[in-house]
Design an enzyme around this catalytic site. Structure first.
Site, short mmCIF file in Angstrom:
data_model
loop_
_atom_site.label_atom_id
_atom_site.label_comp_id
_atom_site.label_asym_id
_atom_site.label_seq_id
_atom_site.Cartn_x
_atom_site.Cartn_y
_atom_site.Cartn_z
N ASP A 179 55.97 -98.24 28.57
CA ASP A 179 55.86 -97.16 29.56
C ASP A 179 56.18 -97.68 30.96
O ASP A 179 56.47 -98.87 31.16
CB ASP A 179 54.46 -96.56 29.49
CG ASP A 179 54.45 -95.05 29.68
OD1 ASP A 179 55.34 -94.53 30.37
OD2 ASP A 179 53.54 -94.39 29.14
N ASP A 240 57.34 -85.87 30.18
CA ASP A 240 56.72 -85.58 28.90
C ASP A 240 57.01 -84.16 28.42
O ASP A 240 57.16 -83.23 29.22
CB ASP A 240 55.22 -85.75 29.00
CG ASP A 240 54.82 -87.21 29.07
OD1 ASP A 240 55.72 -88.06 29.19
OD2 ASP A 240 53.63 -87.50 29.01
#
Length: 557
Positions: A179, A240
């Site tokens: 990430d 997302d």
């Protein structure tokens, strides 16, 4: 108040909603793709988009060995494993302790009895593969935006790249998602950081003999499609697909699908990643599940489920394991589908070239609020003669049609087809070169923004100089953008730009034997402005006059 459901914790140019972002775990080991800076891989890369499951969408940070084992069991029992879903990816929340004095990761053995080696052994015992999560920065996402579990400093990999990725490999992990929360906060250089991680994974593999799929989860802000193909197997292209406390929304699915349209970056083993699937989550209908899966399949995107395999309906299971849909996604050519027509706003046709002679996958997508008929024309698909049509979700052959197929598509839904015709040779791509200048038709700075005016530039073979002539008389770049007369202009001096392909006449061109490229709508010629030959010379439309600044060499149709 809700915390965004994933880890786009820090502002990103591609943000679609609240801050948080999670990478849909999927990838494959390194880097047969981009030449220059890619380190040699220590293992053979995967050749198809990864398929599996990720813990985040359904469990967020509340995970332990029981949760993971139950879902692994269900992946096997439900038939998902037999359909090709093989990765069980443990996302954020697995690591809840500080590093020890040697900088090593510590694990809560109450949550993970026997440590992480024990959970990978369990996953492997089911014939599945195991994935793990970390961050490119000093701290992971949970440190900045808690998700219901304790967050400790130092839970990112920065400063420990070799140490951590060697540990992951020794624990038995087959896949690693990295990430960007800490990387964003610390303002690291994304390309440099992920390249260093790629090198660390290569060194770890050399020591352990265990390759790991590498998933870059940078959220698209630093345009990873331009550099990640050389160092990773997949790269997130947007924020997302769902955020903490929200229900899935088709608007978010469509936005992530659109943001992943970078066809020139994709090849076998290297994939644009629009994030994990929301199919089967509460709030999504069976029809929305099928539409969502159709878009990911036509894109050749990773299929990483985010539902609870241990608690899904028969309809969700049937959609996720539909063999024909999966075959479209997993086609060995590894192509990403592209838009080839939009006869009316929101009524779109996407096609993907499949392996074999004359085979195409087609999505008819209705983005409008009313049911509408959408037509796929064989000329837009590069097919000749008649073609047979099969409806994937219906599992039904629709017949043989002379030149096109039309069907009604419900509002907000998609139809997924496979079409087989008489010509399986996709158009070739290449440079368009000015005869006078010897320079190439170029999209400045490799941008993909609609309305960007084209220029002359030294030929370098970049994606922004690689054009494809389609059977519908388009000249496309990046797979989804068309050579376009700006604002449908027909006057001398009209800028020539790139724009989303829409099938309109201002995006249709005639390449003549004398080297001119003439607009079908305007009947004007592609022209190097002012007979310029220098880098940066703008390209416009002008009355055809036979001069060398209007003569070009173009790729074959």
């Amino acid at each position: 108040m809700g915390v965004p459901l994933s880890h786009e914790h820090v502002a990103s140019p591609r943000r679609l909603g609240p801050l948080w972002t999670i990478c849909a775990l999927v990838a494959a080991f390194f880097s047969l793709a981009t030449p220059s800076s890619a380190a040699p891989s220590a293992a053979a890369p995967i050749t198809k988009p990864p398929m599996g499951w990720n813990s985040w969408n359904s469990f967020a940070g509340t995970i332990d060995h029981t949760v993971i084992e139950q879902q692994a069991d269900a992946i096997v029992a439900s038939g998902m494993k037999d359909a090709g879903y093989e990765y069980v990816n443990i996302d954020d929340g697995w690591w809840t302790g500080a590093r020890d004095s040697g900088g090593n990761i510590t694990v809560d053995t109450a949550k993970w009895p026997g440590g992480m080696s024990a959970i990978t052994a369990y996953i492997h015992s089911k014939g599945l593969k195991a994935g793990i999560y970390t961050d490119a920065g000093r701290n992971g996402c949970g440190y900045y935006y808690p998700t219901g579990h304790p967050a400790y400093p130092g839970t990112g990999a920065e400063g420990h790249y070799d140490q951590d990725f060697l540990q992951f490999s020794r624990w038995g992990f087959d896949y690693v998602k990295v990430d960007w929360c800490g990387g964003s906060v610390e303002k690291l250089d994304a390309r440099a950081s992920y390249t260093a991680i790629s090198d660390a994974i290569t060194r770890a593999t050399a020591q352990t003999g265990r390759p790991m799929v590498f998933s870059v989860c940078e959220w698209g802000g630093n345009q990873p499609w331009n550099w990640a193909p050389g160092i990773a197997n997949l790269w997130r292209t947007s924020g997302d697909i769902i955020y903490w406390g929200e229900r899935p929304a088709m608007s978010r699915v469509l936005a992530n699908f659109d943001a992943a349209q970078h066809a020139s970056a994709q090849s076998p083993g290297h994939y644009n990643d629009p994030d994990m699937l929301v199919a089967g989550l509460s709030g999504f209908s069976d029809a929305q599940n099928r539409t969502h899966l159709s878009l990911w399949a036509i894109s050749g995107a990773p299929l990483i489920a985010g539902n609870k395999p241990s608690d899904m309906s028969a309809a969700t299971r049937a959609a996720l394991t539909n063999r024909e849909m999966i075959a479209v996604d997993q086609d060995p050519l590894g192509r990403q589908g592209t838009k080839v027509a939009e006869d009316a706003s929101g009524l779109q046709v996407y096609q993907k070239v499949l392996s074999g002679t004359g085979r195409r996958a087609v999505v008819l997508l209705n983005r409008t609020g009313s049911a509408a008929t959408i037509t796929a024309r064989w000329s837009s698909l590069g097919l000749t003669g008649s073609a047979t049509v099969r409806d994937v979700w219906a599992g039904a052959d629709r017949g043989t049609f002379a030149s096109s197929y039309a069907t009604s598509v419900p509002a907000g839904e998609a139809v997924l087809l496979t079409v087989t015709g008489g010509d399986g040779t996709p158009p070739a791509g290449g440079a368009i070169t000015g005869k006078q200048s010897g320079r190439c038709l170029d999209v400045p700075n490799g941008t993909s923004a609609n309305g960007t005016q084209l220029q002359l530039q030294d030929c370098q073979g970049t994606p922004g100089q690689t054009w494809t002539r389609t059977a519908s008389r388009q000249l496309t770049v990046y797979g989804t953008k068309c050579l376009d007369a700006s604002n449908q202009g027909t006057a001398n001096g009209t800028p020539v730009v790139i724009w989303d392909c829409n099938g309109q006449a201002n995006q249709q061109w005639t390449v003549t034997a004398n080297g001119t490229i003439t607009g079908v709508q305007s009947n004007l010629c592609l022209d190097a402005n002012g007979q310029g030959t220098a880098n940066g010379t703008k390209v416009i439309l002008w009355s055809c006059n036979g001069q060398p600044n209007q003569q070009w060499t173009a790729p074959a149709a």
